[in-house]
Design a protein around this motif. Structure first.
Motif, PDB file in Angstrom:
ATOM      1  N   LEU A   1       0.833  -1.196   0.000  1.00 27.63           N
ATOM      2  CA  LEU A   1       0.000   0.000   0.000  1.00 27.63           C
ATOM      3  C   LEU A   1       0.873   1.254   0.000  1.00 27.63           C
ATOM      4  N   SER A   2       0.536   2.206  -0.878  1.00 25.25           N
ATOM      5  CA  SER A   2       1.323   3.433  -0.982  1.00 25.25           C
ATOM      6  C   SER A   2       0.434   4.597  -1.370  1.00 25.25           C
ATOM      7  N   ILE A   3       0.968   5.800  -1.228  1.00 27.22           N
ATOM      8  CA  ILE A   3       0.234   7.004  -1.620  1.00 27.22           C
ATOM      9  C   ILE A   3      -0.094   6.944  -3.104  1.00 27.22           C
ATOM     10  N   GLN A   4       0.860   6.523  -3.926  1.00 28.12           N
ATOM     11  CA  GLN A   4       0.653   6.474  -5.371  1.00 28.12           C
ATOM     12  C   GLN A   4      -0.463   5.511  -5.757  1.00 28.12           C
ATOM     13  N   ILE A   5      -0.477   4.341  -5.164  1.00 21.39           N
ATOM     14  CA  ILE A   5      -1.524   3.359  -5.470  1.00 21.39           C
ATOM     15  C   ILE A   5      -2.900   3.893  -5.096  1.00 21.39           C
ATOM     16  N   LEU A   6      -3.000   4.528  -3.937  1.00 17.17           N
ATOM     17  CA  LEU A   6      -4.290   5.064  -3.501  1.00 17.17           C
ATOM     18  C   LEU A   6      -4.716   6.256  -4.361  1.00 17.17           C
ATOM     19  N   LYS A   7      -3.759   7.029  -4.835  1.00 16.13           N
ATOM     20  CA  LYS A   7      -4.080   8.132  -5.757  1.00 16.13           C
ATOM     21  C   LYS A   7      -4.697   7.581  -7.039  1.00 16.13           C
ATOM     22  N   GLU A   8      -4.144   6.494  -7.533  1.00 23.57           N
ATOM     23  CA  GLU A   8      -4.663   5.862  -8.751  1.00 23.57           C
ATOM     24  C   GLU A   8      -6.082   5.341  -8.528  1.00 23.57           C
ATOM     25  N   GLN A   9      -6.303   4.766  -7.360  1.00 31.58           N
ATOM     26  CA  GLN A   9      -7.638   4.259  -7.051  1.00 31.58           C
ATOM     27  C   GLN A   9      -8.634   5.396  -6.837  1.00 31.58           C
ATOM     28  N   LEU A  10      -8.152   6.508  -6.309  1.00 33.35           N
ATOM     29  CA  LEU A  10      -9.013   7.669  -6.112  1.00 33.35           C
ATOM     30  C   LEU A  10      -9.468   8.220  -7.460  1.00 33.35           C
ATOM     31  N   GLU A  11      -8.565   8.236  -8.427  1.00 28.61           N
ATOM     32  CA  GLU A  11      -8.920   8.677  -9.777  1.00 28.61           C
ATOM     33  C   GLU A  11      -9.938   7.736 -10.401  1.00 28.61           C
ATOM     34  N   ARG A  12      -9.806   6.488 -10.086  1.00 34.56           N
ATOM     35  CA  ARG A  12     -10.713   5.468 -10.643  1.00 34.56           C
ATOM     36  C   ARG A  12     -12.097   5.530 -10.011  1.00 34.56           C
ATOM     37  N   PHE A  13     -12.146   5.637  -8.677  1.00 32.51           N
ATOM     38  CA  PHE A  13     -13.416   5.565  -7.961  1.00 32.51           C
ATOM     39  C   PHE A  13     -13.976   6.929  -7.523  1.00 32.51           C
ATOM     40  N   LYS A  14     -13.147   7.981  -7.571  1.00 34.23           N
ATOM     41  CA  LYS A  14     -13.533   9.335  -7.117  1.00 34.23           C
ATOM     42  C   LYS A  14     -13.589   9.430  -5.595  1.00 34.23           C
ATOM     43  N   LEU A  15     -14.307   8.521  -4.961  1.00 33.59           N
ATOM     44  CA  LEU A  15     -14.308   8.364  -3.504  1.00 33.59           C
ATOM     45  C   LEU A  15     -14.061   6.890  -3.247  1.00 33.59           C
ATOM     46  N   LEU A  16     -13.190   6.564  -2.291  1.00 37.36           N
ATOM     47  CA  LEU A  16     -12.906   5.150  -2.091  1.00 37.36           C
ATOM     48  C   LEU A  16     -12.959   4.741  -0.628  1.00 37.36           C
ATOM     49  N   VAL A  17     -13.198   3.448  -0.440  1.00 39.83           N
ATOM     50  CA  VAL A  17     -13.206   2.835   0.887  1.00 39.83           C
ATOM     51  C   VAL A  17     -12.130   1.761   0.893  1.00 39.83           C
ATOM     52  N   ILE A  18     -11.326   1.760   1.925  1.00 40.26           N
ATOM     53  CA  ILE A  18     -10.321   0.716   2.091  1.00 40.26           C
ATOM     54  C   ILE A  18     -10.559   0.016   3.419  1.00 40.26           C
ATOM     55  N   LYS A  19     -10.416  -1.311   3.423  1.00 38.30           N
ATOM     56  CA  LYS A  19     -10.685  -2.079   4.642  1.00 38.30           C
ATOM     57  C   LYS A  19     -10.010  -3.448   4.547  1.00 38.30           C
ATOM     58  N   PRO A  20      -9.849  -4.149   5.682  1.00 35.27           N
ATOM     59  CA  PRO A  20      -9.281  -5.498   5.648  1.00 35.27           C
ATOM     60  C   PRO A  20     -10.175  -6.426   4.834  1.00 35.27           C
ATOM     61  N   LEU A  21      -9.552  -7.347   4.119  1.00 36.34           N
ATOM     62  CA  LEU A  21     -10.302  -8.306   3.326  1.00 36.34           C
ATOM     63  C   LEU A  21     -11.100  -9.243   4.219  1.00 36.34           C
ATOM     64  N   SER A  22     -10.516  -9.580   5.363  1.00 36.78           N
ATOM     65  CA  SER A  22     -11.168 -10.500   6.294  1.00 36.78           C
ATOM     66  C   SER A  22     -11.141  -9.924   7.702  1.00 36.78           C
ATOM     67  N   SER A  23     -12.244  -9.312   8.089  1.00 39.01           N
ATOM     68  CA  SER A  23     -12.384  -8.761   9.436  1.00 39.01           C
ATOM     69  C   SER A  23     -13.851  -8.421   9.641  1.00 39.01           C
ATOM     70  N   GLY A  24     -14.200  -8.061  10.869  1.00 42.49           N
ATOM     71  CA  GLY A  24     -15.586  -7.709  11.163  1.00 42.49           C
ATOM     72  C   GLY A  24     -15.675  -6.432  11.958  1.00 42.49           C
ATOM     73  N   SER A  25     -16.910  -6.066  12.318  1.00 41.34           N
ATOM     74  CA  SER A  25     -17.181  -4.894  13.155  1.00 41.34           C
ATOM     75  C   SER A  25     -16.644  -3.594  12.575  1.00 41.34           C
ATOM     76  N   SER A  26     -16.501  -3.554  11.254  1.00 41.55           N
ATOM     77  CA  SER A  26     -16.018  -2.348  10.558  1.00 41.55           C
ATOM     78  C   SER A  26     -14.623  -1.932  10.998  1.00 41.55           C
ATOM     79  N   TYR A  27     -13.854  -2.876  11.527  1.00 39.52           N
ATOM     80  CA  TYR A  27     -12.494  -2.534  11.941  1.00 39.52           C
ATOM     81  C   TYR A  27     -11.668  -2.123  10.724  1.00 39.52           C
ATOM     82  N   GLY A  28     -10.927  -1.019  10.872  1.00 37.88           N
ATOM     83  CA  GLY A  28      -9.989  -0.589   9.842  1.00 37.88           C
ATOM     84  C   GLY A  28     -10.608  -0.014   8.589  1.00 37.88           C
ATOM     85  N   VAL A  29     -11.909   0.214   8.594  1.00 42.22           N
ATOM     86  CA  VAL A  29     -12.567   0.796   7.419  1.00 42.22           C
ATOM     87  C   VAL A  29     -12.280   2.291   7.381  1.00 42.22           C
TER      88      VAL A  29
END
Length: 318
Positions: free
Chosen positions: A124-152
């Protein structure tokens, strides 16, 4: 007395430890009322298999949340030892706990899932998230496997990305226990949740709740701190959308092979006029402010009836 010995599995060594203890406490009260003999086991993944094989209870009530609790690991150990347990079995727990595997299993249904991107936390890096921000405009990042909205986290700008990477990721090490992450577009809309309960050998969606959080979304604090969220029950939706929520929650529960009780979360975008599935929880919280007991009460089903039903449905299931 019922005579049956129920061992309540609680705690665990993850970020949902405290929630599990609260769930276990409420479950114990109900089991005592029902006349069962009960005891608690504070679960440690390192010695669980050896400990549980020595105790050999009549049945385990799984009050665990998060990793090594609802991800199939505890379920697999209990199955191999032929000890009955509540909630979903090994296979459905594995599928439901991994958000990407869940989506894969639901792709041939009528359920709408969000587009997503998988990434390992070390990459995970600033550059990768910038690219995803351009793609999605607004983005959500979270653990692939977790519950209770931890780390969202919701990221809406370059500034928010830089703050997230430099402070939360590097200093607070927010994902130190999570190797894999998922990135999705952020959809603004009504946060909704539906309980599905098994009765008479079939699953039944109970009700739809709209969640209004004091925070940006229904995060860990809003879920488990009194006064941080408001629950609208029934949700203020058109009849067609309300019905769709119920139907899609049942489809998710049945397709993934869940057992006992589950809770599915959705987001409804009025702008897009579309309902999106977010995730399913096979071990929903049973605390005094949890959504499942609230929905069941709304439908005239008491907490004691729920716990009694879960015990009666308990079995070894892979």
């Amino acid at each position: 007395m019922n005579g049956k010995n129920i061992l309540i599995l609680q705690g665990g060594l993850n970020e949902e430890h405290k929630v599990s203890l609260t769930t276990a406490k409420e479950v114990n009260k109900a089991l005592k009322t029902l006349g069962y003999n009960t005891d608690f086991l504070n679960v440690n993944p390192k010695n669980f298999k050896k400990t549980i094989s020595l105790l050999n209870p009549d049945c385990c009530f799984n009050a665990l949340h998060g990793s090594f609790g609802e991800d199939g690991q505890v379920q697999n150990i209990l199955f191999n030892l032929n000890i009955p347990f509540t909630h979903s079995g090994t296979s459905s727990s594995i599928k439901a706990f991994n958000k990407n595997v869940t989506k894969t299993n639901l792709q041939n249904t009528k359920i709408n899932c969000l587009e997503s991107e998988l990434i390992s936390s070390p990459k995970l890096s600033i550059q990768i998230l910038k690219e995803q921000l351009e793609r999605f405009k607004l983005l959500v990042i979270k653990p692939l496997s977790s519950g209770s909205s931890y780390g969202v986290r919701i990221l809406d700008s370059i500034k928010s990305i830089e703050k997230f990477i430099n402070f939360e990721l590097k200093q607070k090490m927010i994902y130190k226990n999570h190797q894999n992450l998922i990135i999705e577009p952020y959809i603004k809309g009504k946060e909704l949740t539906v309980t599905v309960l098994e009765r008479a050998e079939s699953s039944e969606p109970i009700a739809v709740t709209e969640i209004i959080s004091k925070n940006n979304f229904f995060d860990y604090t809003a879920k488990y701190t009194k006064g941080y969220s408001k629950h609208l029950l029934p949700a203020n939706l058109s009849n067609s959308v309300y019905k769709q929520c119920l139907e899609h929650a049942k489809v998710a529960h049945d397709t993934l092979g869940c057992r006992g009780v589950s809770r599915s979360d959705f987001i409804y975008s009025k702008e897009l006029n579309k309902l999106f599935f977010l995730e399913i929880n096979t071990q929903p919280g049973l605390t005094p402010i949890s959504l499942v007991p609230e929905q069941l009460k709304y439908k005239g089903i008491t907490f004691i009836e729920l716990i009694d039903l879960l015990i009666k449905l308990a079995k070894c299931q892979n």
